[in-house]
Enzyme design. Structure first.
Site, PDB file in Angstrom:
ATOM      1  N   THR A 120     -29.837  37.577  51.363  1.00 28.50           N
ATOM      2  CA  THR A 120     -30.165  38.672  50.432  1.00 28.50           C
ATOM      3  C   THR A 120     -31.502  39.248  50.879  1.00 28.50           C
ATOM      4  OG1 THR A 120     -31.516  37.370  48.904  1.00 28.50           O
ATOM      5  CG2 THR A 120     -29.136  37.291  48.556  1.00 28.50           C
ATOM      6  N   ASP A 121     -31.941  40.305  50.221  1.00 26.81           N
ATOM      7  CA  ASP A 121     -33.240  40.876  50.584  1.00 26.81           C
ATOM      8  C   ASP A 121     -34.362  39.874  50.345  1.00 26.81           C
ATOM      9  OD1 ASP A 121     -32.120  43.167  51.434  1.00 26.81           O
ATOM     10  OD2 ASP A 121     -32.431  44.269  49.555  1.00 26.81           O
ATOM     11  N   CYS A 122     -34.251  39.121  49.248  1.00 22.80           N
ATOM     12  CA  CYS A 122     -35.320  38.174  48.934  1.00 22.80           C
ATOM     13  C   CYS A 122     -35.123  36.828  49.642  1.00 22.80           C
ATOM     14  CB  CYS A 122     -35.446  37.995  47.431  1.00 22.80           C
ATOM     15  SG  CYS A 122     -33.883  37.822  46.582  1.00 22.80           S
ATOM     16  N   TYR A 123     -33.894  36.503  49.988  1.00 22.14           N
ATOM     17  CA  TYR A 123     -33.591  35.247  50.686  1.00 22.14           C
ATOM     18  C   TYR A 123     -32.780  35.572  51.938  1.00 22.14           C
ATOM     19  CZ  TYR A 123     -35.001  33.027  46.317  1.00 22.14           C
ATOM     20  OH  TYR A 123     -35.704  32.617  45.232  1.00 22.14           O
TER      21      TYR A 123
END
Ligand code: SF4
Ligand code: SF4
Lengths: 407, 136
Positions: A138-141
């Site tokens: 994901t964007d954060c992970y």
């Protein structure tokens, strides 16, 4: 006169506490009577060391750089499947989980050499464990793949969280069929040629407090060599099971959900185990102290193997088919003699739960209390008792009508 | 070529009582020496024996046994109890055919008597913590 828990804890602090094991309590009460015993004895310790499949470890393994979201991906610990449907780096590995590659029972009976229980033992023994993960990113992970060695010391948290331990009494398993069968109750010889049982009997925690007067939510316990707590009644908790005149359940009844910090546990008391033809599991050491607050509690902690009866169940027929049939009932004194009578036949009886280790646990806990290292806690809430009418039920017979999707 | 093998035979219930060993001698010309037998009617049985004779006869004899549903297992050299691993659970006692594994009473600790052990290997996969070890 009744004692309070605070008085007992004061005695623990000042080194004046009188603590005995549940095995020793049998003779003490036989000699002095429950009234006198309740005056002289402050705490009775119990113990059990047996395979408990409903056990597992909750962990937070820390964030790698770049970060990964394990939830919704796939995680393995030493190839064993772990559950990742939680926050980014939280995991749960259950005692019976297996590597995908394990042949299971395709070559019967399977060996199940390594499973979740063994992962837990390895971690607690201080051995490093290989974490392998695949994630969707994901964007954060952003990270999609991870392989890393983890150790118990280096991960943020690891606590044992066992949804069902400490079964209050249990079946005696026999095999009426003509072939050897391989069960979670061990290997059972055909034609009633062996009987396996799995309870510490007179040392078993809930058999010494049959009405859960002192064991409840928040009770501090010995768990896996460290300190843990009772956090709920266990799954399948069935306090309304039939009981004898002394209040002791005559079949599996109460259970406990327990939790404790794995960082203070020891591999001697948490052992990965393989049951041929059945699967992998974890042998758990559990010990619970019982404060002797009054005569009634003293009388109950004096329960002996001769007072406890267990149902003999056919694991080649009644058990797998979920039929309620009980062949007969025998006492733990009979079982421990090494032979029981079933349908007129003399059958060798062998345990699966280690009585010597159960005794070691009760002795260890006794030592902790006598040395002032372990105080007792009053339950913050009782677990449901016999009067709750609570009994585990079967799964409703409700198959989907084809074709029908879960939505 | 002459061979001699020490083997363990596992009988399913149905064939116990048939003159299997007699046939090995008569039809296949094998010499036998029964080292240990725990075969009783109506139950799965186990026999430890030494078979000797011509290699081809042994192969045919072994094939005959398998055809009768008897499982053959080579006899290993030695069995050992790893005291560090054993948790005295007792699970192995029920599968040992010779009382080499027993529980001491009232301590309920496991006793292993190597003199009574016929090295059938049954306890090895039965032990949940791999405390019984084969030594080749
Ligand atoms: S190998 Fe194991 S099961 Fe077989 S006789 Fe020896 S101790 Fe008993
Ligand atoms: S089954 Fe294994 S651990 Fe249990 S008593 Fe036998 S050797 Fe020991």
């Amino acid at each position: 006169m009744a004692k309070t828990l605070e008085e007992i804890n004061n005695k623990i602090r000042t080194g004046q506490v009188v603590v005995v094991t549940a095995e020793e309590m049998v003779d003490i009460v036989a000699e002095k009577g429950p009234k006198e015993a309740s005056r002289t004895i402050d705490v009775v310790t119990t113990g059990t060391f047996g395979p408990m499949c409903s056990s597992g470890a909750m962990m937070n393994v820390g964030h790698p750089s770049p970060r990964i979201k394990l939830g919704g991906g796939q995680v393995r610990l030493n190839r064993v499947r772990a559950y990742d449907g939680l926050a980014a780096v939280d995991l749960y590995v259950g005692a019976t989980a297996l590597p995908d590659e394990d042949p299971r029972n395709s070559v019967f009976p399977g060996e199940f050499r390594y499973g979740g229980g063994h992962v837990i033992e390895d971690l607690v023994a201080g051995r490093r464990v290989l974490l392998e993960a695949a994630a969707y990113g994901t964007d954060c992970y952003p990270r999609r793949e991870l392989a890393a060695w983890i150790t118990l010391d280096e991960i943020n948290e690891a606590y044992l969280f066992n949804p069902r331990n400490g079964y209050q009494n249990y079946n005696v398993a026999v095999n009426r069929s003509s072939r050897t069968i391989y069960t979670y109750m061990g290997t059972l010889q055909p034609q009633l040629a062996s009987a396996n049982y799995c309870s510490a009997g007179q040392l078993s925690p809930l058999l010494n407090d049959p009405h859960y007067r002192t064991i409840g939510l928040g009770s501090r316990i010995f768990l896996g060599g460290g300190v843990g707590y009772v956090v709920w009644q266990g799954t399948q908790h069935s306090p309304a099971a039939p009981r004898n005149e002394k209040g002791v359940p005559m079949a599996g009844a109460g259970t406990l959900a327990v939790l404790g910090d794995m960082k203070h546990m020891a591999a001697a008391w948490l052992r990965g185990a393989s049951f041929r033809g059945y699967g992998a599991t974890l042998i758990v050491g559990l010990g619970i102290p019982i404060p002797v607050l009054d005569e009634d509690i003293a009388a109950h902690t004096a329960v002996s193997d001769a007072d406890i009866v267990a149902p003999v169940v056919d694991y080649s027929g009644a058990y797998p088919q979920r039929q309620p049939d009980v062949i007969s009932r025998v006492t733990y004194a009979d079982l421990k003699s090494g032979e029981i009578q079933v349908e007129g036949k003399t059958v060798p009886a062998t345990p699966l739960s280690s009585y010597p280790r159960a005794k070691d646990i009760a002795e260890t806990l006794k030592g902790w209390i006598a040395q002032g290292e372990f105080e007792l806690t009053a339950p913050v809430q009782a677990i449901p008792g016999a009067d709750s009418g609570m009994m585990m039920g079967p799964m409703p017979d409700n198959p989907p009508q084809t074709p029908e999707s879960p939505q | 070529m002459q061979v001699s093998h020490r083997i363990v035979l596992h009988f399913p219930r149905a064939v116990t009582g048939e003159p299997i060993i007699y046939r090995l001698a008569k039809d296949y010309g094998l010499m036998f020496n029964i080292l240990k037998a725990s075969v009783s009617p109506q139950e799965e049985g186990l026999m430890v024996l030494e078979l000797s004779g011509r290699d081809t006869d042994f192969q045919h004899g072994a094939a005959y046994l398998k055809e009768r549903g008897i499982r053959l297992q080579p006899l290993v050299q030695d069995i050992r109890k790893n005291d560090d691993r054993c948790v005295d659970c007792g699970a192995c006692v029920g599968v040992c055919p010779t009382e080499a594994l027993t529980l001491e009473r009232p301590t309920m600790r496991l006793l292993f008597d190597p003199d009574k052990c016929v090295v059938c290997g049954e306890c090895v996969p039965c032990c949940p913590v791999n405390a019984m070890e084969l030594q080749f």
